[in-house]
Design a protein around this motif. Structure first.
Motif, PDB file in Angstrom:
ATOM      1  N   LYS A 170       0.828  -1.202   0.000  1.00 55.27           N
ATOM      2  CA  LYS A 170       0.000   0.000   0.000  1.00 55.27           C
ATOM      3  C   LYS A 170       0.863   1.254   0.000  1.00 55.27           C
ATOM      4  O   LYS A 170       0.534   2.254  -0.657  1.00 55.27           O
ATOM      5  CB  LYS A 170      -0.934  -0.019   1.209  1.00 55.27           C
ATOM      6  CG  LYS A 170      -1.898   1.154   1.264  1.00 55.27           C
ATOM      7  CD  LYS A 170      -2.782   1.212   0.024  1.00 55.27           C
ATOM      8  CE  LYS A 170      -3.763   0.049  -0.024  1.00 55.27           C
ATOM      9  NZ  LYS A 170      -4.728   0.187  -1.148  1.00 55.27           N
ATOM     10  N   CYS A 218       0.623   4.017  -2.896  1.00 54.06           N
ATOM     11  CA  CYS A 218       0.250   5.391  -2.521  1.00 54.06           C
ATOM     12  C   CYS A 218       1.430   6.363  -2.604  1.00 54.06           C
ATOM     13  O   CYS A 218       1.277   7.547  -2.282  1.00 54.06           O
ATOM     14  CB  CYS A 218      -0.327   5.416  -1.116  1.00 54.06           C
ATOM     15  SG  CYS A 218      -1.881   4.526  -0.937  1.00 54.06           S
ATOM     16  N   SER A 219       2.604   5.857  -3.018  1.00 55.60           N
ATOM     17  CA  SER A 219       3.804   6.697  -3.176  1.00 55.60           C
ATOM     18  C   SER A 219       4.232   7.364  -1.884  1.00 55.60           C
ATOM     19  O   SER A 219       4.653   8.519  -1.868  1.00 55.60           O
ATOM     20  CB  SER A 219       3.578   7.760  -4.266  1.00 55.60           C
ATOM     21  OG  SER A 219       3.269   7.165  -5.498  1.00 55.60           O
ATOM     22  N   GLY A 220       4.084   6.639  -0.760  1.00 56.46           N
ATOM     23  CA  GLY A 220       4.580   7.194   0.483  1.00 56.46           C
ATOM     24  C   GLY A 220       3.805   6.708   1.692  1.00 56.46           C
ATOM     25  O   GLY A 220       2.644   6.300   1.584  1.00 56.46           O
ATOM     26  N   SER A 251       2.878   8.509   4.345  1.00 54.99           N
ATOM     27  CA  SER A 251       1.824   9.442   4.751  1.00 54.99           C
ATOM     28  C   SER A 251       0.552   9.210   3.951  1.00 54.99           C
ATOM     29  O   SER A 251      -0.555   9.164   4.509  1.00 54.99           O
ATOM     30  CB  SER A 251       2.301  10.880   4.572  1.00 54.99           C
ATOM     31  OG  SER A 251       3.389  11.155   5.428  1.00 54.99           O
ATOM     32  N   ASN A 252       0.697   9.065   2.631  1.00 53.67           N
ATOM     33  CA  ASN A 252      -0.479   8.825   1.784  1.00 53.67           C
ATOM     34  C   ASN A 252      -1.144   7.493   2.136  1.00 53.67           C
ATOM     35  O   ASN A 252      -2.378   7.388   2.177  1.00 53.67           O
ATOM     36  CB  ASN A 252      -0.083   8.832   0.309  1.00 53.67           C
ATOM     37  CG  ASN A 252       0.351  10.203  -0.157  1.00 53.67           C
ATOM     38  OD1 ASN A 252      -0.023  11.208   0.435  1.00 53.67           O
ATOM     39  ND2 ASN A 252       1.126  10.245  -1.226  1.00 53.67           N
ATOM     40  N   ALA A 253      -0.325   6.473   2.384  1.00 51.33           N
ATOM     41  CA  ALA A 253      -0.877   5.166   2.744  1.00 51.33           C
ATOM     42  C   ALA A 253      -1.608   5.239   4.081  1.00 51.33           C
ATOM     43  O   ALA A 253      -2.681   4.634   4.250  1.00 51.33           O
ATOM     44  CB  ALA A 253       0.243   4.124   2.814  1.00 51.33           C
ATOM     45  N   ARG A 276      -3.125   7.826   5.374  1.00 52.50           N
ATOM     46  CA  ARG A 276      -4.415   8.499   5.169  1.00 52.50           C
ATOM     47  C   ARG A 276      -5.412   7.573   4.491  1.00 52.50           C
ATOM     48  O   ARG A 276      -6.589   7.539   4.855  1.00 52.50           O
ATOM     49  CB  ARG A 276      -4.217   9.773   4.338  1.00 52.50           C
ATOM     50  CG  ARG A 276      -3.654  10.944   5.124  1.00 52.50           C
ATOM     51  CD  ARG A 276      -3.767  12.237   4.335  1.00 52.50           C
ATOM     52  NE  ARG A 276      -2.938  12.209   3.133  1.00 52.50           N
ATOM     53  CZ  ARG A 276      -1.672  12.620   3.105  1.00 52.50           C
ATOM     54  NH1 ARG A 276      -1.097  13.078   4.216  1.00 52.50           N
ATOM     55  NH2 ARG A 276      -0.974  12.577   1.989  1.00 52.50           N
ATOM     56  N   THR A 277      -4.947   6.820   3.498  1.00 52.90           N
ATOM     57  CA  THR A 277      -5.837   5.916   2.767  1.00 52.90           C
ATOM     58  C   THR A 277      -6.395   4.827   3.676  1.00 52.90           C
ATOM     59  O   THR A 277      -7.582   4.482   3.609  1.00 52.90           O
ATOM     60  CB  THR A 277      -5.090   5.276   1.585  1.00 52.90           C
ATOM     61  OG1 THR A 277      -4.632   6.301   0.704  1.00 52.90           O
ATOM     62  CG2 THR A 277      -5.994   4.324   0.815  1.00 52.90           C
ATOM     63  N   LYS A 318       0.815   6.778  10.948  1.00 46.92           N
ATOM     64  CA  LYS A 318       2.058   6.651  10.187  1.00 46.92           C
ATOM     65  C   LYS A 318       3.075   5.790  10.934  1.00 46.92           C
ATOM     66  O   LYS A 318       3.802   4.988  10.322  1.00 46.92           O
ATOM     67  CB  LYS A 318       2.659   8.029   9.915  1.00 46.92           C
ATOM     68  CG  LYS A 318       1.915   8.856   8.888  1.00 46.92           C
ATOM     69  CD  LYS A 318       2.440  10.279   8.846  1.00 46.92           C
ATOM     70  CE  LYS A 318       3.934  10.349   8.611  1.00 46.92           C
ATOM     71  NZ  LYS A 318       4.419  11.740   8.541  1.00 46.92           N
ATOM     72  N   GLN A 321      11.001  12.327  -1.092  1.00 47.08           N
ATOM     73  CA  GLN A 321      10.574  11.253  -1.983  1.00 47.08           C
ATOM     74  C   GLN A 321      10.926   9.885  -1.424  1.00 47.08           C
ATOM     75  O   GLN A 321      11.669   9.765  -0.453  1.00 47.08           O
ATOM     76  CB  GLN A 321      11.197  11.428  -3.377  1.00 47.08           C
ATOM     77  CG  GLN A 321      12.717  11.324  -3.376  1.00 47.08           C
ATOM     78  CD  GLN A 321      13.303  11.506  -4.761  1.00 47.08           C
ATOM     79  OE1 GLN A 321      12.585  11.671  -5.730  1.00 47.08           O
ATOM     80  NE2 GLN A 321      14.623  11.486  -4.856  1.00 47.08           N
TER      81      GLN A 321
END
Length: 314
Positions: free
Chosen positions: A14, A18-20, A22-24, A26-27, A32, A57
């Motif tokens: 995931k 989600c490229s990170g 933090s994004n994962a 939230r999803t 975190k 990144q």
């Protein structure tokens, strides 16, 4: 090496999707710190770094890319297990990933999908419309629709129908020009087609066993059939168009089929492709069955040869 936690593998997947972190987080609505600790434990159990993380990144290491490919398979197997349990309970559910060419997807597939989703309300469809050549194995699609000749020997192909073509022009264009009575007459007409940069091309027609090659020269050369249809409606010339794309324009008089006694030999097969590396999932089976049920009637309604092509309107 310590045993790997399956949950950590799914969290890692995931994060990549989600490229990170933090994004994962939230999803998934997960802290975190929870995801970071899970990935750290996973890296420790494997004895290698999976992610190179900076403040701006994240990128996969070589080991991370390898593990991610396995994580995708695990997630897929879990999804199929859920779908299998659902089938036992009489419910078809899960995510169905589809890819289709743009024109086919917009004109034929999209109008059929509401009926399919009404029949299987617990299925979630993810549809990508694209004209690029999609690989269902590499890109993890359940079913890919493709038109034209097939070259993939590693895929299972189910033929859904055939797209027929016919030359069409607008009444305004035909009023200003002498209507062609024979394919060779097309040499004197403005031609709209996709020639890929060629200065001229042959359109092949047949009639009662007779075959004729008509040499035509494009005045408008474009790779999108909808643009070609619209150009023909605007009176720019004669276009050889898929009949499923021009039914409405023919019915309302915006376009006429010319040379109705001749049949174009240009056709495109419609195929549903899927991987043969595993047994077909229930969600894919019901979708393929739906296409086999739905497409013939839709194509027949789209003026295929079994349906008489309307004569030129007077």
């Amino acid at each position: 090496m310590d045993s790997m936690d399956p949950k950590a593998l799914l969290l890692f997947a995931k994060v990549v999707e989600c490229s990170g972190i933090s994004n994962a987080a939230r999803t998934l609505s997960v802290p975190k710190a929870t995801i970071s600790r899970a990935i750290s434990r996973l890296e420790a159990s494997l004895g290698t770094r999976l992610l190179e993380r900076t403040s701006r990144q994240m990128r996969l290491t070589e080991s991370g890319e390898t593990i991610y490919s396995y994580c995708q398979r695990i997630a897929e197997e879990i999804e199929e297990a859920k779908a299998a349990v659902g089938s036992i309970q009489g419910v078809t559910r899960g995510k169905l990933r589809l890819a289709s060419p743009l024109t086919f997807g917009r004109s034929l597939l999209s109008p059929a999908l509401p009926k399919f989703l009404a029949r299987y309300p617990e299925l979630h469809i993810e549809l990508e419309l694209t004209n690029r050549r999609v690989d269902p194995v590499e890109e993890n699609f359940d079913v890919v629709i493709r038109l034209g000749p097939l070259a993939d020997t590693s895929l299972i192909a189910k033929k859904l129908g055939v797209v027929e073509f016919a030359p069409c022009a607008s009444p305004a264009y035909l009023k200003a020009k002498t209507k062609p009575k024979h394919p060779h007459d097309l040499a004197r007409h403005a031609i709209i087609d996709f020639f890929g940069g060629a200065e001229r091309h042959n359109w092949i027609f047949s009639r009662s066993g007779e075959k004729v090659e008509a040499e035509v020269v494009p005045s408008f050369d474009v790779n999108d059939p909808i643009v070609r249809r619209d150009a023909a409606v605007a009176g720019l010339g004669v276009a050889l168009l898929p009949l499923f794309l021009v039914r409405e324009e023919i019915e309302n008089g915006q376009l006429q089929v010319i040379l109705p006694q001749w049949q174009s030999t240009r056709t495109n097969g419609i195929y549903a492709l899927y991987p043969n590396r595993r047994s077909l999932s229930l969600k894919s089976r019901v979708f393929l069955a739906f296409l086999e049920e739905e497409m013939p009637s839709r194509l027949a309604g789209e003026l295929l040869p079994e349906t008489p092509i309307p004569a030129e309107r007077r």
